[in-house]
Design an enzyme around this catalytic site. Sequence first.
Site, PDB file in Angstrom:
ATOM      1  N   GLU A 168       0.773  -1.292  -0.103  1.00  0.00           N
ATOM      2  CA  GLU A 168       0.022   0.050   0.092  1.00  0.00           C
ATOM      3  C   GLU A 168       0.846   1.360   0.205  1.00  0.00           C
ATOM      4  OE1 GLU A 168      -0.649  -2.771   1.729  1.00  0.00           O
ATOM      5  OE2 GLU A 168      -2.752  -3.227   0.974  1.00  0.00           O
ATOM      6  N   HIS A 212     -12.026  -5.008   9.167  1.00  0.00           N
ATOM      7  CA  HIS A 212     -12.745  -4.695   7.825  1.00  0.00           C
ATOM      8  C   HIS A 212     -13.872  -3.887   7.777  1.00  0.00           C
ATOM      9  CE1 HIS A 212      -9.862  -8.003   6.727  1.00  0.00           C
ATOM     10  NE2 HIS A 212     -10.138  -7.594   5.385  1.00  0.00           N
TER      11      HIS A 212
END
Lengths: 334, 326
Positions: free
Chosen positions: B59, B128
């Site tokens: 990322e 999440h």
Amino acid sequence: MTEKPQARVENIDRDRGHYLLHQMLRIRRLEERCADLYAQTKIRGFLHLYIGEEAVAVGVIDALRDDDAVLGTYREHGHALMKGMSAESIMAEMYGNVEGCSMGRGGSMHLFSKEHRFFGGHAIVGAGLPPTVGLALADKMLGRDRVTVGFFGDGSVAEGEFHESMNLAALWQVPALFCCENNLYAMGTALDRHQSQPDLHLKAASYGIPSIQVDGMDVLAVSHAARRAVAAIRDGSGPQFIEFLTYRFRAHSMFDPELYRDKAEVEKWKERDPIKNLTTYLRERDLLTEQEYDELDQSARQEVERAVEFAEKGSLEPVEDLLRFVYSEPEEDR
Amino acid sequence: MTITYREALRTAIEEALRRDDRVFLMGEDVGYYGGTFAVSKGLVEEFGEDRIRDVPLSESGFVGAGIGAAMGGMRPIIEVMTVNFSLLALDQILNTAATMLHMSGGQFNVPVVIRMATGAGRQLGAQHSLSLENWYAHIPGLKVVVPATVDDARGMLWTALEDPDPVVLFEHAGLYNREGELTLDGEPVDLHRAAIRRAGTDISLITYGFHLFTCLDAAEELAQRGVDAEVVELRSLRPLDTETFIDSVRKTGRAVVVDDGWKTGGIGAEIGMQIVEEAFFHLDAPIRRVCRAEVPMPYAAHLEQAALPQVDDVVEAALHLVKPHV
Ligand SMILES: Cc1ncc(C[n+]2csc(CCOP(=O)(O)OP(=O)(O)O)c2C)c(N)n1
Ligand SMILES: [Mg+2]
């Protein structure tokens, strides 16, 4: 994939010898003056000196074209100067003046120049690496034969971003040169205390990037390695990695009492001072007289004094402008 | 024309790729997988691997590379799978993208668009289900937009790409399948004005993103109980269009802020404080916040729903302010 340290291979003439010596002297004298000015509190904040490591910036950036890009760390005064930025604009920046290369908003750690394609001045260790990959990617996608060079320390090799960036650079075969300035310390932590594998070029090699280790105290060795790497990259053969073995003679920053290393070790490395090293080389071959050395040195000192004068006479940006440049200004307002 | 939020986003990306050669999409599984939420399905076949660029799980690396590419003349759309994973790229977004222009004395702007999914509601558990829009909205140098309608899903991307500075665009994962009426024909939309999605006189429901629909439903129910609610959709969290919601509160004298994030230090706190600073003497009642419960998101459906703002919560908060003695 990896080679042993390069022996000095470049045969140089008088002019080139003088040129390289002069560039190193310009950086050395600029930074010595910065240390004085720091003691006089003219320069504040963090100040990280590159003294001892000059051969790396000089040898590498000398191999570049003007339209190639350079990114550095917070120890980037030498790289900025070598990329063509004026000592005036750098000194004014350290004074926090509006005439500074970043208008006084960056300081010593954040020198920038669009004109010279000098993309900073990154003070988060390792964080300049992903943008180095991206700048090179843009050149590749736009079909430009430019090279992007990223400089970073041995410390950043422990960061995840280093490994992410090597992987991306190799996957995408971007035209980037990664220059690791291995000065054996990350702040006060010695290389063998922060790296399980202290041969840092091996890490880049493991990603499939052609990697070598070079004596960073020898500007001729640096120059030779950089020219070869840049030529290969420009030919479209993907990224290259060079680990430069070097040493900083001064403290990490002006706040560092240097408790972690012996004076004797520093003195030992000073025997390999890149400026002395090249001077001796040139003198031994009758390519440099004492008078010529003095002239080069004087010219560097004068340039620095002009920069100090410029900064002393500089001005401060009005406080009303504090909030400028958080967002781009519409063209017509600029 | 009725389309889904997902289709609106895909159309926007496709149009951008066609309009400008410098635009490319990069992100994890945007290519052959078709996008985690199937937004970019089919695009790699049409535009090729260079412009629909699959990236490794790095990322910080690929967001930083996108920032560099933007500085080098490209117009990347970076897709971070979800806001949960964007934390690994937070340093690049904050310390590189958001600071670059200022730190360089106005020399280097970063024209990048970073898209990411956000939100909970699908039983994905604590790691999440985050909503951290306020973290990004906290940062000077970024623009933060949250399309809720299909028009905005279609229009905001292009406006964001034309912006010279970094724009973070949040897509609530619960919206992708939602259908809506497309009223605009691909023209750019204004990025930074809040919208009055329902006019009313008694109370202002101020929200953004997914909870636009929570608030619209709540307003319907309130109407049946004789309360005329105004629904203000912020659309952009930075810059914040304070004028629109302050005007609304001056008119109604009451406000409920509905925020998908945690209450403490959240967007709701910011909005509430702006109201206090700018419209204190117009208030007829205290301000109320309906936010996510202050707990890591549990898996069990009943607990997850209990942790998220619901229509009933909004109705109850509004009634409490309008009819304090009922
Ligand atoms: C991510 C991050 N962690 C810690 C620091 C604090 N810090 C600044 S320089 C430095 C050492 C870096 O060493 P190295 O990469 O070898 O570069 P050198 O200073 O030796 O040139 C540290 C720990 C930082 N700036 N960024
Ligand atoms: Mg080091």
